[in-house]
Design a protein around this motif. Structure first.
Motif, mmCIF file in Angstrom:
data_model
loop_
_atom_site.group_PDB
_atom_site.id
_atom_site.type_symbol
_atom_site.label_atom_id
_atom_site.label_comp_id
_atom_site.label_asym_id
_atom_site.label_seq_id
_atom_site.Cartn_x
_atom_site.Cartn_y
_atom_site.Cartn_z
ATOM 1 N N TYR A 1 0.812 -1.217 0.000
ATOM 2 C CA TYR A 1 0.000 0.000 0.000
ATOM 3 C C TYR A 1 0.849 1.272 0.000
ATOM 4 C CZ TYR A 1 -4.007 -3.021 1.056
ATOM 5 O OH TYR A 1 -4.982 -3.976 1.015
ATOM 6 N N GLY A 2 1.955 1.267 0.724
ATOM 7 C CA GLY A 2 2.838 2.434 0.719
ATOM 8 C C GLY A 2 3.374 2.709 -0.671
ATOM 9 N N LYS A 3 3.758 1.654 -1.368
ATOM 10 C CA LYS A 3 4.262 1.792 -2.734
ATOM 11 C C LYS A 3 3.169 2.335 -3.648
ATOM 12 C CE LYS A 3 6.627 -0.844 -6.333
ATOM 13 N NZ LYS A 3 7.181 -2.173 -6.671
ATOM 14 N N LYS A 4 1.964 1.826 -3.498
ATOM 15 C CA LYS A 4 0.843 2.281 -4.316
ATOM 16 C C LYS A 4 0.533 3.756 -4.047
ATOM 17 C CE LYS A 4 -2.895 1.758 -6.902
ATOM 18 N NZ LYS A 4 -2.789 1.838 -8.342
ATOM 19 N N LEU A 5 0.564 4.159 -2.788
ATOM 20 C CA LEU A 5 0.296 5.547 -2.423
ATOM 21 C C LEU A 5 1.395 6.462 -2.962
ATOM 22 C CD1 LEU A 5 -1.520 7.543 -0.947
ATOM 23 C CD2 LEU A 5 -0.361 6.912 1.187
ATOM 24 N N LEU A 6 2.648 6.058 -2.820
ATOM 25 C CA LEU A 6 3.753 6.844 -3.355
ATOM 26 C C LEU A 6 3.656 6.941 -4.877
ATOM 27 C CD1 LEU A 6 6.363 8.408 -2.884
ATOM 28 C CD2 LEU A 6 7.584 6.223 -2.890
ATOM 29 N N LYS A 7 3.236 5.863 -5.521
ATOM 30 C CA LYS A 7 3.069 5.867 -6.978
ATOM 31 C C LYS A 7 2.006 6.886 -7.391
ATOM 32 C CE LYS A 7 3.749 2.309 -9.659
ATOM 33 N NZ LYS A 7 3.658 1.055 -10.415
ATOM 34 N N GLU A 8 0.946 7.039 -6.602
ATOM 35 C CA GLU A 8 -0.084 8.040 -6.907
ATOM 36 C C GLU A 8 0.495 9.447 -6.858
ATOM 37 O OE1 GLU A 8 -3.265 7.676 -8.040
ATOM 38 O OE2 GLU A 8 -2.700 5.564 -8.213
ATOM 39 N N VAL A 9 1.353 9.710 -5.871
ATOM 40 C CA VAL A 9 1.999 11.024 -5.797
ATOM 41 C C VAL A 9 2.905 11.218 -7.014
ATOM 42 C CG1 VAL A 9 3.496 12.536 -4.439
ATOM 43 C CG2 VAL A 9 1.860 11.043 -3.266
ATOM 44 N N ALA A 10 3.646 10.179 -7.393
ATOM 45 C CA ALA A 10 4.517 10.256 -8.564
ATOM 46 C C ALA A 10 3.709 10.528 -9.831
ATOM 47 C CB ALA A 10 5.321 8.959 -8.707
ATOM 48 N N LYS A 11 2.550 9.877 -9.968
ATOM 49 C CA LYS A 11 1.695 10.115 -11.140
ATOM 50 C C LYS A 11 1.233 11.565 -11.189
ATOM 51 C CE LYS A 11 -0.257 5.468 -11.597
ATOM 52 N NZ LYS A 11 -1.499 4.671 -11.440
ATOM 53 N N TRP B 1 11.782 13.900 -0.899
ATOM 54 C CA TRP B 1 11.330 13.658 0.464
ATOM 55 C C TRP B 1 12.540 13.418 1.332
ATOM 56 C CZ3 TRP B 1 10.773 10.164 -3.491
ATOM 57 C CH2 TRP B 1 11.418 8.938 -3.353
ATOM 58 N N GLN B 2 12.325 13.355 2.627
ATOM 59 C CA GLN B 2 13.376 13.027 3.583
ATOM 60 C C GLN B 2 12.978 11.774 4.337
ATOM 61 O OE1 GLN B 2 13.670 16.565 6.018
ATOM 62 N NE2 GLN B 2 15.278 17.393 4.724
ATOM 63 N N CYS B 3 13.979 11.115 4.896
ATOM 64 C CA CYS B 3 13.755 9.914 5.683
ATOM 65 C C CYS B 3 14.725 9.945 6.852
ATOM 66 C CB CYS B 3 13.994 8.677 4.815
ATOM 67 S SG CYS B 3 13.739 7.114 5.659
ATOM 68 N N LEU B 4 14.246 9.580 8.016
ATOM 69 C CA LEU B 4 15.128 9.521 9.180
ATOM 70 C C LEU B 4 16.213 8.479 8.946
ATOM 71 C CD1 LEU B 4 12.412 9.809 11.928
ATOM 72 C CD2 LEU B 4 14.169 11.488 11.407
ATOM 73 N N ASP B 5 17.438 8.791 9.359
ATOM 74 C CA ASP B 5 18.568 7.916 9.057
ATOM 75 C C ASP B 5 18.518 6.558 9.758
ATOM 76 O OD1 ASP B 5 19.188 8.779 11.637
ATOM 77 O OD2 ASP B 5 21.090 9.708 11.076
ATOM 78 N N TRP B 6 17.687 6.409 10.781
ATOM 79 C CA TRP B 6 17.580 5.125 11.488
ATOM 80 C C TRP B 6 16.479 4.238 10.910
ATOM 81 C CZ3 TRP B 6 12.729 4.448 13.170
ATOM 82 C CH2 TRP B 6 11.978 5.567 13.524
ATOM 83 N N ASN B 7 15.694 4.739 9.978
ATOM 84 C CA ASN B 7 14.533 4.010 9.474
ATOM 85 C C ASN B 7 14.937 3.099 8.304
ATOM 86 O OD1 ASN B 7 12.035 3.134 8.617
ATOM 87 N ND2 ASN B 7 11.071 5.141 8.813
ATOM 88 N N LYS B 8 15.617 2.003 8.646
ATOM 89 C CA LYS B 8 16.180 1.104 7.643
ATOM 90 C C LYS B 8 15.130 0.532 6.707
ATOM 91 C CE LYS B 8 19.183 -2.902 6.986
ATOM 92 N NZ LYS B 8 19.069 -2.757 5.573
ATOM 93 N N SER B 9 13.966 0.156 7.216
ATOM 94 C CA SER B 9 12.949 -0.438 6.340
ATOM 95 C C SER B 9 12.487 0.571 5.289
ATOM 96 C CB SER B 9 11.769 -0.980 7.137
ATOM 97 O OG SER B 9 11.115 0.055 7.834
ATOM 98 N N SER B 10 12.322 1.835 5.675
ATOM 99 C CA SER B 10 11.932 2.851 4.690
ATOM 100 C C SER B 10 13.070 3.141 3.720
ATOM 101 C CB SER B 10 11.506 4.141 5.394
ATOM 102 O OG SER B 10 10.284 3.943 6.060
ATOM 103 N N ILE B 11 14.290 3.215 4.219
ATOM 104 C CA ILE B 11 15.439 3.461 3.341
ATOM 105 C C ILE B 11 15.545 2.345 2.307
ATOM 106 C CG2 ILE B 11 17.969 3.548 3.252
ATOM 107 C CD1 ILE B 11 17.789 4.979 6.052
ATOM 108 N N ASP B 12 15.439 1.103 2.749
ATOM 109 C CA ASP B 12 15.503 -0.034 1.827
ATOM 110 C C ASP B 12 14.371 0.043 0.792
ATOM 111 O OD1 ASP B 12 17.716 -0.960 3.178
ATOM 112 O OD2 ASP B 12 16.618 -2.510 4.282
ATOM 113 N N PHE B 13 13.183 0.412 1.240
ATOM 114 C CA PHE B 13 12.044 0.558 0.338
ATOM 115 C C PHE B 13 12.336 1.619 -0.725
ATOM 116 C CE2 PHE B 13 8.018 3.116 -0.177
ATOM 117 C CZ PHE B 13 7.458 2.321 -1.166
#
Length: 164
Positions: free
Chosen positions: A102-112, A124-136
């Motif tokens: 769902y996160g990917k789908k939502l981000l794709k809507e913003v990209a569209k 966008w920014q991401c906190l440096d400790w948020n490994k799962s988001s960074i990997d995504f």
């Protein structure tokens, strides 16, 4: 990440009726980021800045007509490109719905939206400790902006500097 998305997933632009939900999601995101003490937004503030002053836009993610997340974004501008871009302030999916794509789908809507509006960038920014988001984000071929450091003037330091 599992990209099997329920056929009952949808995304829509937020309306005034969504203000309590937006604020709830903001507080949940802040708690996840261990920043809940920094949330000063209220429903009245969100109404004014999102819907009256039109300073940003919000997409609501739904599964079976239940709000499960949101994306909050606004236009920025690249002087080098001479074109607007979109800055994604928040991308949030409630914990029970994570890992389903769902996160990917939502981000794709913003990209569209960015592409439809002729934007050349989505930032966008991401906190440096948020490994799962960074990997995504890296899995999407997003690039870390090495060599750039974020700065902020806020609250009293902003007011103090503005009055000097």
């Amino acid at each position: 990440m599992n990209d099997k998305i329920n056929n009952n997933f949808s995304v829509r632009f937020a309306s005034l009726n969504d203000i309590p939900t937006i604020l709830k999601f903001i507080k949940e995101l802040a708690a996840y980021e261990k920043l809940e003490n920094e949330v000063t937004a209220t429903e009245d503030i969100l109404r004014e800045w999102i819907f009256e002053k039109n300073k940003c836009e919000v997409l609501i993610a739904l599964e079976n007509n239940t709000e499960i997340g949101y994306a909050l974004f606004f236009h920025n501008f690249s002087t080098f490109l001479g074109k607007a871009g979109i800055y994604l302030e928040d991308l949030y999916i409630t914990p029970n719905y994570r890992g389903l794509g769902y996160g990917k789908k939502l981000l794709k809507e913003v990209a569209k939206i960015a592409v439809e509006r002729g934007c050349e960038r989505l930032d966008w920014q991401c906190l440096d400790w948020n490994k799962s988001s960074i990997d995504f984000y890296l899995s999407l071929k997003a690039k870390e902006m090495k060599g750039w450091i974020s700065y902020r003037l806020s609250h009293e330091s902003l007011k103090e500097f503005a009055c000097r």
